[in-house]
Design an enzyme around this catalytic site. Structure first.
Site: not given
Length: 475
Positions: A140, A259-261, A264
């Site tokens: 980030y 985006g994190d999903r 991951a």
């Protein structure tokens, strides 16, 4: 039992806060909306969210991050500790807090506070990276990836490394298996790095070219450019024909955390031995469902995953089925469910599912487990195992969620889902449906929809067993 090697997440952790309410008037002293607050929730964001999502998918997860001290840091530790093992870097300053003020679920303004700097990694970080079966860098742009960067080149040569980049951060290390910028990030990063090919254009081929040139520029095995509800493009260095993966469903909702999903899921799939193409397909589907379920603010997302969540011989109720039903009901929508074996999906099934979806605002398909099918259909059935049946059904655009039941009928499952409408095909009558009695418990309704004649799994299996000549004569 052999202990699973961890999926290691490295990156900048934040505290995300949502203040939600209603706005029906302007302030008397300025043309600004007045928000009457109804709820105030906080949760880990950034790499903390990515780590939590990876853990909810059944991975053992270690998060390498800087958190520091203070109330925000304590909240993050408390939220992550049930499922994520923290390895903390030295940290100077205060944990960043991002606060969204929302009116009826729509952001009005975001307020950012706090800033900290992570220090160099110690011996524990090196030990964790030696044990990793895959690494996800959730950058980030706040210094964590830079602090650990010198260790990651060696990691990329040993295990799959996924890098979710940020325009304020550094480039992925050479040898990364996959980088996952979104469309805007890819355009900015391409302009900053000046790889050949320019930065303009929003056509799929433009995104593909940017991804391929970024992959070449960074020395990554592949780059996937995520395109929101359009899906994603997977490109390799110098490749002119990238792979396009469309989203399985248009998912209106809060995209925060999608985006994190995506990252991951992709990291977890690569850790399990999937090819990048397979990992991206899984990630696109998971990201779409994540948004449909309410994103990072979804009810139930921050419940601690059960230790045996992935145990057993096959899938059970998908994590989003009950949450989806509750969310649709909460906004006044109509929850529709249907069920069956779906052993060989054929045109009759698809027509029924498409019509059922048009009845309401979401469609949940209840599927008989393998044991249930054997009891109902006899030896030799099912022809298709339940994991494959669930995968095929979930891939249909008209299906919003799939749940599996072990009994002969889905009555117990329906009492948990409480759909407004239960749908079956025209080869049944309402008098034959035990589910109709169950739905009356909460004033639900059973419907019989027209069915496409001449299509059945039994008939398809019979014809498949015939010789080509006999099969032609039977038509």
């Amino acid at each position: 039992m052999t202990r699973q090697r961890p999926l290691v997440v490295i990156g900048d952790t934040l505290l995300d806060q949502d203040i939600d309410g209603t706005a029906t008037r302007l302030a008397p002293d300025a043309p600004a909306p007045v928000v009457e607050v109804r709820s105030d929730h906080s949760r880990p964001g950034g790499a903390g969210l990515a780590a939590w999502l990876a853990a909810r998918s059944g991975n053992e997860v270690v998060l390498i991050t800087g958190i520091g001290e203070g109330e925000a840091a304590d909240r993050v530790r408390a939220a992550l500790s049930p499922a994520v093992h923290l390895v903390e870097l030295p940290y100077t300053g205060t944990l960043p807090v991002k606060t969204r003020v929302m009116a009826d679920g729509r952001p009005l303004v975001r307020v950012d506070r706090g800033h900290g700097s992570p220090g160099p990694p110690g011996g524990q970080v090196r030990a964790v990276l030696r044990e990793a079966r895959a690494v996800l860098v959730a950058d980030y742009g706040r210094g964590t990836a830079t602090a650990v960067r010198e260790l990651l080149g060696d990691v990329a040569r040993r295990v799959p490394l996924v890098w979710d980049p940020h325009p304020r951060g550094g480039p992925p290390v050479a040898g990364a298996r996959l980088a996952t910028p979104n469309a805007g990030e890819a355009r900015t990063l391409a302009a900053a790095g000046h790889p050949p090919g320019g930065t303009g254009g929003d056509a799929l081929r433009d995104h593909g070219r940017r991804g391929a040139r970024l992959a070449e520029h960074w020395g990554c095995a592949a780059v996937t450019v995520t395109l929101g509800e359009r899906g994603a493009i997977l490109a390799r260095p110098g490749e002119d024909n990238p792979m396009y993966v469309p989203a399985p469903q248009i998912a209106p909702g809060d995209p925060c955390g999608a985006g994190d999903r995506f990252a991951a899921t992709a990291a977890g799939a690569l850790a399990d031995g999937a090819l990048p193409e397979e990992a991206v397909q899984r990630a696109v589907g998971d990201a779409a469902r994540f948004v449909a379920d309410g994103g990072a603010a979804a009810p139930g997302l921050w419940e601690t995953p059960a230790p045996d969540a992935t145990a057993g011989s096959g899938p059970r109720e998908t994590p989003d089925a009950r949450t989806l039903a509750e969310r649709v009901r909460a906004r006044g929508g109509t929850v529709v469910a249907t069920g069956g074996c779906f052993d060989l999906l054929h045109a009759g099934h698809v027509g029924l599912l498409q019509n059922a979806r048009r009845v309401g605002d979401c469609l949940i398909v209840c599927v008989n487990s393998d044991a249930s099918v054997r009891r109902l259909k006899g030896p030799g059935r099912p022809l298709t195992p339940v994991a494959d049946r669930v995968s095929v059904l979930a891939g249909l655009g008209c299906v919003d969620a799939v749940a599996v039941f072990d009994e002969d009928t889905p009555e117990r499952l329906l009492r948990g889902l409480r759909p407004d409408v239960w749908v079956k095909g025209g080869d049944y009558t309402l008098d034959e449906l035990p589910e109709a009695v169950v739905l009356r418990e909460w004033n639900g309704q059973a419907l019989v929809l027209p069915y496409l004649d001449g299509r059945s799994t039994t008939e398809l299996a019979r014809r498949a067993a015939l010789s080509p000549t006999a099969r032609q004569a039977s038509r």
